[in-house]
Design a protein around this motif. Sequence first.
Motif, PDB file in Angstrom:
ATOM      1  N   ASN A 146     -20.834  -4.075   2.702  1.00  0.00           N
ATOM      2  CA  ASN A 146     -21.917  -3.829   3.665  1.00  0.00           C
ATOM      3  C   ASN A 146     -21.449  -2.951   4.827  1.00  0.00           C
ATOM      4  O   ASN A 146     -21.563  -3.318   5.993  1.00  0.00           O
ATOM      5  N   ARG A 147     -20.961  -1.792   4.505  1.00  0.00           N
ATOM      6  CA  ARG A 147     -20.418  -0.862   5.501  1.00  0.00           C
ATOM      7  C   ARG A 147     -21.508  -0.285   6.388  1.00  0.00           C
ATOM      8  O   ARG A 147     -22.567   0.102   5.925  1.00  0.00           O
ATOM      9  N   GLU A 148     -21.196  -0.230   7.689  1.00  0.00           N
ATOM     10  CA  GLU A 148     -22.068   0.417   8.672  1.00  0.00           C
ATOM     11  C   GLU A 148     -21.209   1.233   9.620  1.00  0.00           C
ATOM     12  O   GLU A 148     -20.104   0.818   9.980  1.00  0.00           O
ATOM     13  N   LYS A 149     -21.753   2.345  10.049  1.00  0.00           N
ATOM     14  CA  LYS A 149     -21.060   3.200  11.008  1.00  0.00           C
ATOM     15  C   LYS A 149     -21.020   2.518  12.367  1.00  0.00           C
ATOM     16  O   LYS A 149     -21.994   1.907  12.799  1.00  0.00           O
ATOM     17  N   ILE A 150     -19.865   2.599  13.019  1.00  0.00           N
ATOM     18  CA  ILE A 150     -19.764   2.173  14.411  1.00  0.00           C
ATOM     19  C   ILE A 150     -20.254   3.354  15.232  1.00  0.00           C
ATOM     20  O   ILE A 150     -19.766   4.472  15.060  1.00  0.00           O
ATOM     21  N   GLY A 151     -21.200   3.101  16.111  1.00  0.00           N
ATOM     22  CA  GLY A 151     -21.761   4.169  16.942  1.00  0.00           C
ATOM     23  C   GLY A 151     -20.696   4.879  17.752  1.00  0.00           C
ATOM     24  O   GLY A 151     -19.528   4.875  17.401  1.00  0.00           O
ATOM     25  N   HIS A 152     -21.060   5.428  18.822  1.00  0.00           N
ATOM     26  CA  HIS A 152     -20.152   6.178  19.694  1.00  0.00           C
ATOM     27  C   HIS A 152     -18.894   5.367  20.026  1.00  0.00           C
ATOM     28  O   HIS A 152     -18.979   4.286  20.592  1.00  0.00           O
ATOM     29  N   LEU A 153     -17.749   5.895  19.644  1.00  0.00           N
ATOM     30  CA  LEU A 153     -16.476   5.267  20.008  1.00  0.00           C
ATOM     31  C   LEU A 153     -16.079   5.767  21.391  1.00  0.00           C
ATOM     32  O   LEU A 153     -15.997   6.981  21.604  1.00  0.00           O
ATOM     33  N   PRO A 154     -15.808   4.885  22.328  1.00  0.00           N
ATOM     34  CA  PRO A 154     -15.486   5.312  23.691  1.00  0.00           C
ATOM     35  C   PRO A 154     -14.164   6.080  23.796  1.00  0.00           C
ATOM     36  O   PRO A 154     -13.901   6.697  24.814  1.00  0.00           O
ATOM     37  N   PHE A 155     -13.374   6.071  22.743  1.00  0.00           N
ATOM     38  CA  PHE A 155     -12.089   6.763  22.753  1.00  0.00           C
ATOM     39  C   PHE A 155     -12.070   7.921  21.764  1.00  0.00           C
ATOM     40  O   PHE A 155     -11.040   8.495  21.493  1.00  0.00           O
ATOM     41  N   GLY A 156     -13.179   8.282  21.193  1.00  0.00           N
ATOM     42  CA  GLY A 156     -13.272   9.396  20.254  1.00  0.00           C
ATOM     43  C   GLY A 156     -12.857   9.011  18.854  1.00  0.00           C
ATOM     44  O   GLY A 156     -12.073   8.097  18.645  1.00  0.00           O
ATOM     45  N   GLY A 157     -13.432   9.694  17.886  1.00  0.00           N
ATOM     46  CA  GLY A 157     -13.113   9.436  16.492  1.00  0.00           C
ATOM     47  C   GLY A 157     -14.309   8.901  15.743  1.00  0.00           C
ATOM     48  O   GLY A 157     -15.455   9.003  16.183  1.00  0.00           O
ATOM     49  N   LEU A 158     -14.021   8.316  14.581  1.00  0.00           N
ATOM     50  CA  LEU A 158     -15.051   7.767  13.713  1.00  0.00           C
ATOM     51  C   LEU A 158     -14.676   6.345  13.344  1.00  0.00           C
ATOM     52  O   LEU A 158     -13.498   6.032  13.173  1.00  0.00           O
ATOM     53  N   GLY A 159     -15.684   5.496  13.169  1.00  0.00           N
ATOM     54  CA  GLY A 159     -15.409   4.110  12.818  1.00  0.00           C
ATOM     55  C   GLY A 159     -16.494   3.525  11.933  1.00  0.00           C
ATOM     56  O   GLY A 159     -17.631   3.989  11.922  1.00  0.00           O
ATOM     57  N   ALA A 160     -16.112   2.487  11.186  1.00  0.00           N
ATOM     58  CA  ALA A 160     -17.054   1.746  10.355  1.00  0.00           C
ATOM     59  C   ALA A 160     -16.637   0.283  10.369  1.00  0.00           C
ATOM     60  O   ALA A 160     -15.457  -0.052  10.529  1.00  0.00           O
ATOM     61  N   VAL A 161     -17.637  -0.576  10.193  1.00  0.00           N
ATOM     62  CA  VAL A 161     -17.392  -2.011  10.161  1.00  0.00           C
ATOM     63  C   VAL A 161     -18.047  -2.574   8.906  1.00  0.00           C
ATOM     64  O   VAL A 161     -19.092  -2.094   8.470  1.00  0.00           O
ATOM     65  N   GLY A 162     -17.387  -3.580   8.325  1.00  0.00           N
ATOM     66  CA  GLY A 162     -17.928  -4.290   7.175  1.00  0.00           C
ATOM     67  C   GLY A 162     -17.935  -5.779   7.462  1.00  0.00           C
ATOM     68  O   GLY A 162     -17.667  -6.208   8.588  1.00  0.00           O
ATOM     69  N   ASP A 163     -18.207  -6.557   6.437  1.00  0.00           N
ATOM     70  CA  ASP A 163     -18.270  -8.011   6.612  1.00  0.00           C
ATOM     71  C   ASP A 163     -16.910  -8.639   6.879  1.00  0.00           C
ATOM     72  O   ASP A 163     -16.834  -9.715   7.457  1.00  0.00           O
ATOM     73  N   ARG A 164     -15.822  -7.976   6.446  1.00  0.00           N
ATOM     74  CA  ARG A 164     -14.475  -8.539   6.623  1.00  0.00           C
ATOM     75  C   ARG A 164     -13.463  -7.543   7.190  1.00  0.00           C
ATOM     76  O   ARG A 164     -12.275  -7.846   7.244  1.00  0.00           O
ATOM     77  N   ASN A 165     -13.925  -6.354   7.558  1.00  0.00           N
ATOM     78  CA  ASN A 165     -12.965  -5.352   7.997  1.00  0.00           C
ATOM     79  C   ASN A 165     -13.599  -4.290   8.884  1.00  0.00           C
ATOM     80  O   ASN A 165     -14.811  -4.220   9.016  1.00  0.00           O
ATOM     81  N   ALA A 166     -12.726  -3.481   9.475  1.00  0.00           N
ATOM     82  CA  ALA A 166     -13.142  -2.297  10.229  1.00  0.00           C
ATOM     83  C   ALA A 166     -12.104  -1.220   9.968  1.00  0.00           C
ATOM     84  O   ALA A 166     -10.934  -1.511   9.707  1.00  0.00           O
ATOM     85  N   LEU A 167     -12.549   0.022  10.036  1.00  0.00           N
ATOM     86  CA  LEU A 167     -11.641   1.150   9.881  1.00  0.00           C
ATOM     87  C   LEU A 167     -12.014   2.173  10.941  1.00  0.00           C
ATOM     88  O   LEU A 167     -13.189   2.511  11.091  1.00  0.00           O
ATOM     89  N   VAL A 168     -10.998   2.607  11.690  1.00  0.00           N
ATOM     90  CA  VAL A 168     -11.209   3.587  12.755  1.00  0.00           C
ATOM     91  C   VAL A 168     -10.238   4.733  12.535  1.00  0.00           C
ATOM     92  O   VAL A 168      -9.047   4.525  12.295  1.00  0.00           O
ATOM     93  N   SER A 169     -10.758   5.950  12.620  1.00  0.00           N
ATOM     94  CA  SER A 169      -9.948   7.157  12.545  1.00  0.00           C
ATOM     95  C   SER A 169     -10.111   7.878  13.877  1.00  0.00           C
ATOM     96  O   SER A 169     -11.235   8.115  14.325  1.00  0.00           O
TER      97      SER A 169
END
Length: 181
Positions: A107-130
Amino acid sequence: MNSTRRATACAITFCLALSLAACGGGREYTIPQEACGVPLDATTLDPFLLDGKKFEEVGEPLGARGVAYPRGCDLRVDGSTVVFVHLYREEELVDPMGELVSHQFENREKIGHLPFGGLGAVGDRNALVSTRCAIPEAEYLVVDMRFTDKADGEIVERRRDIQGFALDFVPRLKERLGCTK
């Protein structure tokens, strides 16, 4: 109710209360102010912590400069991983919503505006930030975080807690690494 039944009922209630108090468990450990080489905010980590006796970190210091990539660090309670953070570097920004990492999410969803720049996504058990780092060791960082599924709470609340941890942890990691952007 006669006095014998009342005494028996009181005795059973007392024994039940005592046994529940003895089995209550709770957290017998303290949360350090820093783990995996990165300062921690205990409030963002708290939703994932289990009752237990011992909190420990296992793995490499994520916030250390000059250490090889990739690196990973577990935060554990009584030997069970509650948060695992995998850090690696890339030459370009990785899109957590891209096909390359889609298999890592439920159930991946994009994390909106990251206050430190980059891209992010969150799921039911994880998150990934670049995110950009711009140090000699790493032009871009990818922070892959996985969380125990033993923590209580509704899935909406859990996802909010995962995102909250990511939005707090990643800038602290970038600062510790000396990222210039």
